[in-house]
Design a protein around this motif. Structure first.
Motif, PDB file in Angstrom:
ATOM      1  N   CYS A  62      41.786  36.132  42.330  1.00 29.14           N
ATOM      2  CA  CYS A  62      40.909  35.697  43.435  1.00 29.14           C
ATOM      3  C   CYS A  62      41.536  34.511  44.148  1.00 29.14           C
ATOM      4  CB  CYS A  62      39.582  35.379  42.575  1.00 29.14           C
ATOM      5  SG  CYS A  62      38.249  34.549  43.990  1.00 29.14           S
ATOM      6  N   SER A 109      33.133  43.902  40.357  1.00 26.80           N
ATOM      7  CA  SER A 109      32.987  42.661  40.543  1.00 26.80           C
ATOM      8  C   SER A 109      34.359  42.072  40.020  1.00 26.80           C
ATOM      9  CB  SER A 109      31.942  42.114  39.682  1.00 26.80           C
ATOM     10  OG  SER A 109      31.552  40.765  39.999  1.00 26.80           O
ATOM     11  N   GLU A 112      37.791  38.795  42.765  1.00 27.13           N
ATOM     12  CA  GLU A 112      37.567  39.578  43.935  1.00 27.13           C
ATOM     13  C   GLU A 112      38.256  40.928  44.138  1.00 27.13           C
ATOM     14  OE1 GLU A 112      36.884  40.959  47.179  1.00 27.13           O
ATOM     15  OE2 GLU A 112      35.830  38.797  47.020  1.00 27.13           O
ATOM     16  N   THR A 138      31.670  40.703  46.260  1.00 25.71           N
ATOM     17  CA  THR A 138      32.575  40.386  47.040  1.00 25.71           C
ATOM     18  C   THR A 138      32.231  39.007  47.872  1.00 25.71           C
ATOM     19  OG1 THR A 138      34.144  40.554  48.670  1.00 25.71           O
ATOM     20  CG2 THR A 138      32.148  41.857  48.928  1.00 25.71           C
TER      21      THR A 138
END
Length: 275
Positions: A62, A109, A112, A138
């Motif tokens: 992420c 999930s 990201e 997202t």
């Protein structure tokens, strides 16, 4: 080179760290094939992350650094398990007989999912081939990466809109708001079904003007089926401590019922379907 491993079932609240120490930086991943990827864990009986009963795959990586994140162990690829997409799909196929009668499917999930675009593209396509409903959770920050082919294999977008105010968004995520709003507008133009998710954090995102800004932005979008208000919790705070990361919200209380009801009322007053 990361070692290919077996992905075990678990929970989004399990702490996973340092599993693939030679993985690339999450902002530097270059993979056009998506044959392999990095995952945190998967759950097999969620009724929260989309319609019906769902398998939820939590992938690693992420770019945002949300101050209230309950899974900081999904920020870096190095903390994930290196697995093949085929292995993930074989595991998923085992659950198809249970998922289909219950109107469920697969949700990816994170982290990201769009950090590992080719990997998640391959899994979404495989899930559709199995006849499953598909959803992605997202922030939309990397939405420009998702071409029409990628989105064609996704039935529902669970879109986190963390703030309507650019300054607040940057303070709580470390990045700009504009890409998320741009992606939301694109999804509206495509009539792609969306559930907007808003994390309500006392002292961070609860300003009435901030909430009204999201409500006014979302209300005209006919593709938005629900706005889901998610009250802040401390269930992931132990991960910050275990990973040696400074957690500034340690003393932040959960959102009170009165605050949650006020925010739900604001979305409802703007014309949103909210829960």
């Amino acid at each position: 080179m990361s070692t290919v491993q077996i992905l075990e079932p678990g929970s989004r609240y399990d702490l996973r760290a340092g599993i693939s120490p030679d993985a690339p930086d999450e902002g530097q991943l270059k993979d056009e094939e998506g044959t392999f990827g990095y995952c945190h864990s998967y759950e097999t009986s969620s009724r929260y992350d989309g319609p019906g009963l769902r398998v939820v795959l939590f992938v690693s990586g992420c770019l945002l650094r949300c101050t209230y994140c309950h899974n900081p162990d999904t920020w870096h690829l190095k903390d994930g398990t290196y697995v093949s997409a085929d292995h993930v799909l074989r595991r998923l196929s085992d659950f198809v007989p249970a998922l289909l009668p219950l109107g469920g499917g697969l949700t990816i999930s994170g982290g990201e999912p769009m950090v590992q675009l080719a990997f998640t593209r391959r899994i979404f396509a495989g899930a559709k081939a199995l006849g499953l409903h598909t959803a992605i959770q997202t922030s939309g920050f990397l939405g420009d990466r998702a071409d029409e082919n990628y989105l064609s294999n996704i039935d529902l977008v669970l879109l986190d809109i963390k703030s309507s105010d650019p300054d607040t968004y940057r303070r709580v995520t470390g990045h700009d708001l504009a890409p998320t709003l741009r992606f939301a507008e694109r999804l509206a133009s495509l009539s792609k079904p969306v559930w907007v998710r808003f994390t309500l954090v006392p002292g961070e995102t609860d300003d009435p003007a901030n909430v009204d800004g999201i409500a006014r932005f979302v209300a005209p979008m006919k593709n938005v089926e629900w706005v889901e208000v998610q009250p802040f919790h401390q269930m992931g705070s132990f991960k910050w401590k275990a990973m040696g990361i400074d957690y500034k919200l340690l003393n932040t209380p959960p959102a009170s019922n009165d605050l949650v009801n006020r925010v739900i009322g604001q979305f409802h007053a703007a014309g949103c379907q909210v829960r």
